[in-house]
Design a protein around this motif. Structure first.
Motif, PDB file in Angstrom:
ATOM      1  N   LEU A  17       0.661  -1.167   0.092  1.00 35.16           N
ATOM      2  CA  LEU A  17      -0.075   0.205   0.283  1.00 35.16           C
ATOM      3  C   LEU A  17       0.779   1.285   0.049  1.00 35.16           C
ATOM      4  CD1 LEU A  17      -2.958   1.288   0.277  1.00 35.16           C
ATOM      5  CD2 LEU A  17      -2.535   1.005   2.884  1.00 35.16           C
ATOM      6  N   GLU A  18       0.548   2.161  -0.947  1.00 36.96           N
ATOM      7  CA  GLU A  18       1.286   3.535  -0.952  1.00 36.96           C
ATOM      8  C   GLU A  18       0.146   4.602  -0.869  1.00 36.96           C
ATOM      9  OE1 GLU A  18       4.463   3.761  -4.086  1.00 36.96           O
ATOM     10  OE2 GLU A  18       3.139   2.030  -5.033  1.00 36.96           O
ATOM     11  N   ILE A  19       0.739   5.694   0.021  1.00 44.18           N
ATOM     12  CA  ILE A  19      -0.216   6.705   0.063  1.00 44.18           C
ATOM     13  C   ILE A  19       0.455   8.066  -0.374  1.00 44.18           C
ATOM     14  CG2 ILE A  19      -1.570   8.112   1.891  1.00 44.18           C
ATOM     15  CD1 ILE A  19      -1.543   5.576   3.457  1.00 44.18           C
ATOM     16  N   PHE A  20      -0.132   8.972  -1.051  1.00 44.58           N
ATOM     17  CA  PHE A  20       0.169   9.913  -1.828  1.00 44.58           C
ATOM     18  C   PHE A  20      -0.533  11.151  -1.191  1.00 44.58           C
ATOM     19  CE2 PHE A  20       1.530   6.406  -4.461  1.00 44.58           C
ATOM     20  CZ  PHE A  20       2.694   6.727  -4.749  1.00 44.58           C
ATOM     21  N   THR A  21       0.072  12.349  -1.020  1.00 46.00           N
ATOM     22  CA  THR A  21      -0.801  13.448  -0.996  1.00 46.00           C
ATOM     23  C   THR A  21       0.096  14.557  -1.898  1.00 46.00           C
ATOM     24  OG1 THR A  21      -1.088  12.938   1.241  1.00 46.00           O
ATOM     25  CG2 THR A  21      -1.229  15.219   0.699  1.00 46.00           C
ATOM     26  N   LEU A  22      -0.657  15.024  -2.864  1.00 45.93           N
ATOM     27  CA  LEU A  22      -0.175  15.886  -4.017  1.00 45.93           C
ATOM     28  C   LEU A  22      -1.368  16.873  -4.417  1.00 45.93           C
ATOM     29  CD1 LEU A  22       1.259  12.794  -6.010  1.00 45.93           C
ATOM     30  CD2 LEU A  22       2.704  14.448  -4.784  1.00 45.93           C
ATOM     31  N   PRO A  23      -0.902  18.010  -5.006  1.00 52.51           N
ATOM     32  CA  PRO A  23      -1.776  19.007  -5.649  1.00 52.51           C
ATOM     33  C   PRO A  23      -2.577  17.915  -6.664  1.00 52.51           C
ATOM     34  CG  PRO A  23       0.501  19.660  -5.654  1.00 52.51           C
ATOM     35  CD  PRO A  23       0.522  18.351  -5.364  1.00 52.51           C
ATOM     36  N   LEU A  24      -3.764  18.500  -7.196  1.00 53.58           N
ATOM     37  CA  LEU A  24      -4.844  18.005  -8.131  1.00 53.58           C
ATOM     38  C   LEU A  24      -3.985  17.360  -9.172  1.00 53.58           C
ATOM     39  CD1 LEU A  24      -7.411  17.046  -8.664  1.00 53.58           C
ATOM     40  CD2 LEU A  24      -7.785  19.269  -9.916  1.00 53.58           C
ATOM     41  N   GLU A  25      -3.263  18.374 -10.101  1.00 53.55           N
ATOM     42  CA  GLU A  25      -2.711  17.701 -11.338  1.00 53.55           C
ATOM     43  C   GLU A  25      -1.670  16.504 -11.324  1.00 53.55           C
ATOM     44  OE1 GLU A  25      -3.780  17.985 -14.356  1.00 53.55           O
ATOM     45  OE2 GLU A  25      -5.635  19.043 -13.523  1.00 53.55           O
ATOM     46  N   ALA A  26      -0.692  16.981 -10.216  1.00 53.86           N
ATOM     47  CA  ALA A  26       0.314  16.056  -9.742  1.00 53.86           C
ATOM     48  C   ALA A  26      -0.323  14.536  -9.631  1.00 53.86           C
ATOM     49  CB  ALA A  26       1.113  16.524  -8.772  1.00 53.86           C
ATOM     50  N   ALA A  27      -1.249  14.744  -8.686  1.00 56.17           N
ATOM     51  CA  ALA A  27      -2.015  13.524  -8.305  1.00 56.17           C
ATOM     52  C   ALA A  27      -2.591  12.524  -9.452  1.00 56.17           C
ATOM     53  CB  ALA A  27      -3.237  13.807  -7.345  1.00 56.17           C
ATOM     54  N   ARG A  28      -3.135  13.474 -10.371  1.00 51.26           N
ATOM     55  CA  ARG A  28      -3.622  12.639 -11.590  1.00 51.26           C
ATOM     56  C   ARG A  28      -2.439  12.175 -12.579  1.00 51.26           C
ATOM     57  NH1 ARG A  28      -7.784  17.403 -13.623  1.00 51.26           N
ATOM     58  NH2 ARG A  28      -9.445  16.712 -12.425  1.00 51.26           N
ATOM     59  N   CYS A  29      -1.233  12.841 -12.596  1.00 51.46           N
ATOM     60  CA  CYS A  29      -0.254  12.332 -13.347  1.00 51.46           C
ATOM     61  C   CYS A  29       0.346  11.043 -12.447  1.00 51.46           C
ATOM     62  CB  CYS A  29       0.740  13.367 -13.592  1.00 51.46           C
ATOM     63  SG  CYS A  29       0.221  14.622 -14.790  1.00 51.46           S
ATOM     64  N   LYS A  30       0.779  11.156 -11.228  1.00 52.09           N
ATOM     65  CA  LYS A  30       1.047   9.972 -10.533  1.00 52.09           C
ATOM     66  C   LYS A  30       0.241   8.687 -10.718  1.00 52.09           C
ATOM     67  CE  LYS A  30       4.312   8.289  -7.965  1.00 52.09           C
ATOM     68  NZ  LYS A  30       5.518   8.133  -8.472  1.00 52.09           N
ATOM     69  N   ALA A  31      -1.124   8.994 -10.566  1.00 48.92           N
ATOM     70  CA  ALA A  31      -1.858   7.981 -10.625  1.00 48.92           C
ATOM     71  C   ALA A  31      -1.945   7.081 -12.038  1.00 48.92           C
ATOM     72  CB  ALA A  31      -3.485   8.232 -10.321  1.00 48.92           C
ATOM     73  N   ARG A  32      -1.741   7.932 -13.092  1.00 46.30           N
ATOM     74  CA  ARG A  32      -1.933   7.331 -14.504  1.00 46.30           C
ATOM     75  C   ARG A  32      -0.539   6.752 -14.498  1.00 46.30           C
ATOM     76  NH1 ARG A  32      -4.896   5.142 -16.930  1.00 46.30           N
ATOM     77  NH2 ARG A  32      -6.415   6.561 -16.531  1.00 46.30           N
ATOM     78  N   GLU A  33       0.476   7.425 -14.139  1.00 45.88           N
ATOM     79  CA  GLU A  33       1.986   6.747 -14.418  1.00 45.88           C
ATOM     80  C   GLU A  33       2.011   5.375 -13.639  1.00 45.88           C
ATOM     81  OE1 GLU A  33       6.062   7.458 -11.831  1.00 45.88           O
ATOM     82  OE2 GLU A  33       5.208   9.072 -12.634  1.00 45.88           O
ATOM     83  N   ILE A  34       1.415   5.023 -12.394  1.00 48.26           N
ATOM     84  CA  ILE A  34       1.309   4.039 -11.784  1.00 48.26           C
ATOM     85  C   ILE A  34       0.575   2.966 -12.435  1.00 48.26           C
ATOM     86  CG2 ILE A  34       0.624   2.714  -9.487  1.00 48.26           C
ATOM     87  CD1 ILE A  34       1.948   5.306  -8.275  1.00 48.26           C
ATOM     88  N   ILE A  35      -0.560   3.159 -12.781  1.00 50.80           N
ATOM     89  CA  ILE A  35      -1.708   2.410 -13.589  1.00 50.80           C
ATOM     90  C   ILE A  35      -0.957   1.851 -14.973  1.00 50.80           C
ATOM     91  CG2 ILE A  35      -3.574   2.325 -14.916  1.00 50.80           C
ATOM     92  CD1 ILE A  35      -4.621   4.388 -12.864  1.00 50.80           C
ATOM     93  N   ASN A  36      -0.023   2.805 -15.596  1.00 46.52           N
ATOM     94  CA  ASN A  36       0.439   2.313 -17.058  1.00 46.52           C
ATOM     95  C   ASN A  36       1.760   1.562 -16.720  1.00 46.52           C
ATOM     96  OD1 ASN A  36      -1.394   3.614 -18.455  1.00 46.52           O
ATOM     97  ND2 ASN A  36       0.075   5.567 -18.405  1.00 46.52           N
TER      98      ASN A  36
END
Length: 69
Positions: A17-36
């Protein structure tokens, strides 16, 4: 000591389990990066508990489950 069902499930699943706290656009990019990255690391990422904090940042967790491949 009380054990919540979620705690027990976490122990039994043995998933990362990884927990992230990021600004909105950075959170979207990080989630997409991990999914890919799914095929590269041999696990299936699941995004859980996505929420916006009072300061406008996004907090979310990603749990990695082993692939059935």
């Amino acid at each position: 000591m009380l054990v919540r069902p979620r705690d027990l499930a976490d122990q039994m699943s043995r998933t990362q389990l990884e927990i992230f706290t990021l600004p909105l656009e950075a959170a979207r990019c990080k989630a997409r990066e991990i999914i890919n990255q799914r095929s590269q690391i041999g696990s299936t990422p699941i995004i859980e508990n996505w929420r916006q904090l009072a300061d406008g940042q996004i907090e979310f967790s990603i749990r990695h489950f082993p692939s059935a491949d």
